[in-house]
Motif scaffolding. Structure first.
Motif, PDB file in Angstrom:
ATOM      1  N   ASP A   1       0.982  -1.203   0.033  1.00  0.00           N
ATOM      2  CA  ASP A   1       0.108  -0.002   0.052  1.00  0.00           C
ATOM      3  C   ASP A   1       0.696   1.272   0.031  1.00  0.00           C
ATOM      4  O   ASP A   1       0.387   2.170  -0.474  1.00  0.00           O
ATOM      5  CB  ASP A   1      -0.981   0.012   1.354  1.00  0.00           C
ATOM      6  CG  ASP A   1      -2.355  -0.862   0.815  1.00  0.00           C
ATOM      7  OD1 ASP A   1      -2.176  -1.408  -0.146  1.00  0.00           O
ATOM      8  OD2 ASP A   1      -3.087  -0.861   1.906  1.00  0.00           O
ATOM      9  N   CYS A   2       2.004   1.281   0.565  1.00  0.00           N
ATOM     10  CA  CYS A   2       2.960   2.433   0.546  1.00  0.00           C
ATOM     11  C   CYS A   2       3.282   2.899  -0.886  1.00  0.00           C
ATOM     12  O   CYS A   2       3.435   3.940  -1.221  1.00  0.00           O
ATOM     13  CB  CYS A   2       4.007   1.941   1.290  1.00  0.00           C
ATOM     14  SG  CYS A   2       4.260   2.081   2.981  1.00  0.00           S
ATOM     15  N   LEU A   3       3.256   1.644  -1.521  1.00  0.00           N
ATOM     16  CA  LEU A   3       3.548   1.822  -2.912  1.00  0.00           C
ATOM     17  C   LEU A   3       2.638   2.448  -3.750  1.00  0.00           C
ATOM     18  O   LEU A   3       2.644   3.422  -4.650  1.00  0.00           O
ATOM     19  CB  LEU A   3       4.160   0.832  -3.814  1.00  0.00           C
ATOM     20  CG  LEU A   3       5.515  -0.003  -3.202  1.00  0.00           C
ATOM     21  CD1 LEU A   3       5.939  -1.103  -4.200  1.00  0.00           C
ATOM     22  CD2 LEU A   3       6.702   1.026  -3.400  1.00  0.00           C
ATOM     23  N   LYS A   4       1.342   1.809  -3.428  1.00  0.00           N
ATOM     24  CA  LYS A   4       0.118   2.721  -3.945  1.00  0.00           C
ATOM     25  C   LYS A   4      -0.005   4.195  -3.595  1.00  0.00           C
ATOM     26  O   LYS A   4      -0.734   5.025  -4.119  1.00  0.00           O
ATOM     27  CB  LYS A   4      -1.068   1.858  -3.545  1.00  0.00           C
ATOM     28  CG  LYS A   4      -0.946   0.319  -4.061  1.00  0.00           C
ATOM     29  CD  LYS A   4      -2.300  -0.315  -3.598  1.00  0.00           C
ATOM     30  CE  LYS A   4      -2.433  -1.684  -4.351  1.00  0.00           C
ATOM     31  NZ  LYS A   4      -3.725  -2.315  -3.810  1.00  0.00           N
ATOM     32  N   GLU A   5       0.652   4.464  -2.414  1.00  0.00           N
ATOM     33  CA  GLU A   5       0.582   6.144  -1.919  1.00  0.00           C
ATOM     34  C   GLU A   5       1.299   6.885  -2.789  1.00  0.00           C
ATOM     35  O   GLU A   5       1.540   8.115  -2.434  1.00  0.00           O
ATOM     36  CB  GLU A   5       0.673   5.972  -0.529  1.00  0.00           C
ATOM     37  CG  GLU A   5      -0.344   5.544   0.475  1.00  0.00           C
ATOM     38  CD  GLU A   5      -1.468   6.512   0.735  1.00  0.00           C
ATOM     39  OE1 GLU A   5      -1.130   7.683   0.123  1.00  0.00           O
ATOM     40  OE2 GLU A   5      -2.272   6.318   1.421  1.00  0.00           O
TER      41      GLU A   5
ATOM     42  N   ALA B   1       9.689   5.328   4.367  1.00  0.00           N
ATOM     43  CA  ALA B   1       9.593   6.493   3.127  1.00  0.00           C
ATOM     44  C   ALA B   1       8.400   7.179   3.362  1.00  0.00           C
ATOM     45  O   ALA B   1       7.976   8.050   3.458  1.00  0.00           O
ATOM     46  CB  ALA B   1       9.841   5.955   1.941  1.00  0.00           C
ATOM     47  N   PHE B   2       7.148   6.363   3.357  1.00  0.00           N
ATOM     48  CA  PHE B   2       5.769   6.805   3.689  1.00  0.00           C
ATOM     49  C   PHE B   2       5.557   7.355   5.188  1.00  0.00           C
ATOM     50  O   PHE B   2       5.067   8.495   5.218  1.00  0.00           O
ATOM     51  CB  PHE B   2       4.776   5.625   3.699  1.00  0.00           C
ATOM     52  CG  PHE B   2       3.223   5.998   3.849  1.00  0.00           C
ATOM     53  CD1 PHE B   2       2.729   6.808   2.870  1.00  0.00           C
ATOM     54  CD2 PHE B   2       2.673   5.973   5.072  1.00  0.00           C
ATOM     55  CE1 PHE B   2       1.371   7.263   3.077  1.00  0.00           C
ATOM     56  CE2 PHE B   2       1.463   6.249   5.381  1.00  0.00           C
ATOM     57  CZ  PHE B   2       0.809   7.140   4.552  1.00  0.00           C
ATOM     58  N   ALA B   3       6.365   7.002   6.135  1.00  0.00           N
ATOM     59  CA  ALA B   3       6.106   7.418   7.408  1.00  0.00           C
ATOM     60  C   ALA B   3       6.856   9.227   7.390  1.00  0.00           C
ATOM     61  O   ALA B   3       6.128   9.939   7.861  1.00  0.00           O
ATOM     62  CB  ALA B   3       6.873   6.785   8.377  1.00  0.00           C
ATOM     63  N   ALA B   4       7.854   8.982   6.617  1.00  0.00           N
ATOM     64  CA  ALA B   4       8.496  10.451   6.556  1.00  0.00           C
ATOM     65  C   ALA B   4       7.699  11.446   5.563  1.00  0.00           C
ATOM     66  O   ALA B   4       7.423  12.532   5.710  1.00  0.00           O
ATOM     67  CB  ALA B   4       9.886  10.396   5.948  1.00  0.00           C
ATOM     68  N   LEU B   5       6.933  10.654   4.580  1.00  0.00           N
ATOM     69  CA  LEU B   5       6.089  11.398   3.805  1.00  0.00           C
ATOM     70  C   LEU B   5       4.924  12.126   4.616  1.00  0.00           C
ATOM     71  O   LEU B   5       4.564  13.276   4.203  1.00  0.00           O
ATOM     72  CB  LEU B   5       5.754  10.847   2.472  1.00  0.00           C
ATOM     73  CG  LEU B   5       4.707  11.408   1.564  1.00  0.00           C
ATOM     74  CD1 LEU B   5       5.339  12.553   0.982  1.00  0.00           C
ATOM     75  CD2 LEU B   5       4.357  10.362   0.445  1.00  0.00           C
ATOM     76  N   ILE B   6       4.302  11.249   5.172  1.00  0.00           N
ATOM     77  CA  ILE B   6       2.943  11.541   5.770  1.00  0.00           C
ATOM     78  C   ILE B   6       3.151  12.751   7.024  1.00  0.00           C
ATOM     79  O   ILE B   6       2.364  13.536   7.119  1.00  0.00           O
ATOM     80  CB  ILE B   6       2.284  10.495   6.342  1.00  0.00           C
ATOM     81  CG1 ILE B   6       0.728  10.846   6.918  1.00  0.00           C
ATOM     82  CG2 ILE B   6       3.000   9.827   7.736  1.00  0.00           C
ATOM     83  CD1 ILE B   6      -0.122  10.853   5.720  1.00  0.00           C
TER      84      ILE B   6
END
Length: 215
Positions: A149-153, A186-191
């Motif tokens: 799901d991170c890649l889908k984000e 990577a998603f944690a940093a982005l959000i």
């Protein structure tokens, strides 16, 4: 028609238009106040269903929190519904469409301070050229996101290192050159960039919208 906004600073709108981002998470209004509260869902009546058995109540996918004293937080209600087509918000200057503004004496449009030409928060949904269709909705804690799901984000896979040593897989988001070992890092940093520092750590409940690009 409703509209939906994606962050431009980190190229998330472009990721949607490119088909790289097909999912988005939006923080729910009410989180669990404390451990004495249990999750509750609406009870639907026969008139909440259509003739095909589909729930048509506005409380579809809604949930809230209630304790044994009867204290209730209120319903977390998703903004979008499965099957709904939603306009992707873009500044008028980016998408090329504009409403009919009043003209000044020189023939130039008079744009108010809260103008969609400058701020996509104020654009009209019916003037947006691109749309998505909501294909699925689920509820989860933010940190429950999977690598898939991170890649889908919009997180993407790349490499880091050099030819002198060796290359290794890494994960990135647009607007940052920092490599991350996993998609979740990577998603944690982005959000935290998009929704505010500490969002990942607070681990709120979120509505997860999966979608497909229509045009």
């Amino acid at each position: 028609m409703k509209k939906i906004m994606f962050n431009d600073k980190y190229s998330l709108t472009q990721a949607v238009l490119d088909g790289r981002k097909t999912m988005t998470r939006r923080v729910c209004k009410y989180d669990r106040p404390n451990e004495t509260y249990d999750i509750v869902f609406p009870v639907f009546e026969p008139n909440d269903y259509d003739n095909d058995g589909n729930i048509v109540s506005p409380l579809n996918y809604a949930f809230g929190w209630k304790n044994d004293k009867g204290d209730f937080t209120g319903w977390n209600i998703p903004k979008y519904k499965v099957g709904e087509v939603v306009a992707i918000a873009q500044n008028y200057s980016d998408c090329g469409n504009m409403p009919d503004y009043e003209l000044d004496e020189d023939g130039y449009p008079i744009m108010p301070k809260r103008s969609g030409f400058f701020n996509k928060m104020f654009v009209r949904a019916d003037l947006m050229p691109h749309h998505i269709r909501i294909t699925n909705i689920k509820i989860e804690r933010l940190q429950d996101i999977s690598d898939k799901d991170c890649l889908k984000e919009g997180i993407y896979k790349g490499q880091c290192g050099s030819a002198d040593t060796h290359f290794m897989d890494a994960y990135y988001y647009k607007g940052d050159i920092q490599p991350y070992c996993t998609p979740r890092e990577a998603f944690a940093a982005l959000i935290d960039k998009v929704s505010g520092k500490g969002t990942w750590e607070s681990n709120p409940y979120v509505f997860v919208y999966e979608f497909e690009l229509v045009d």
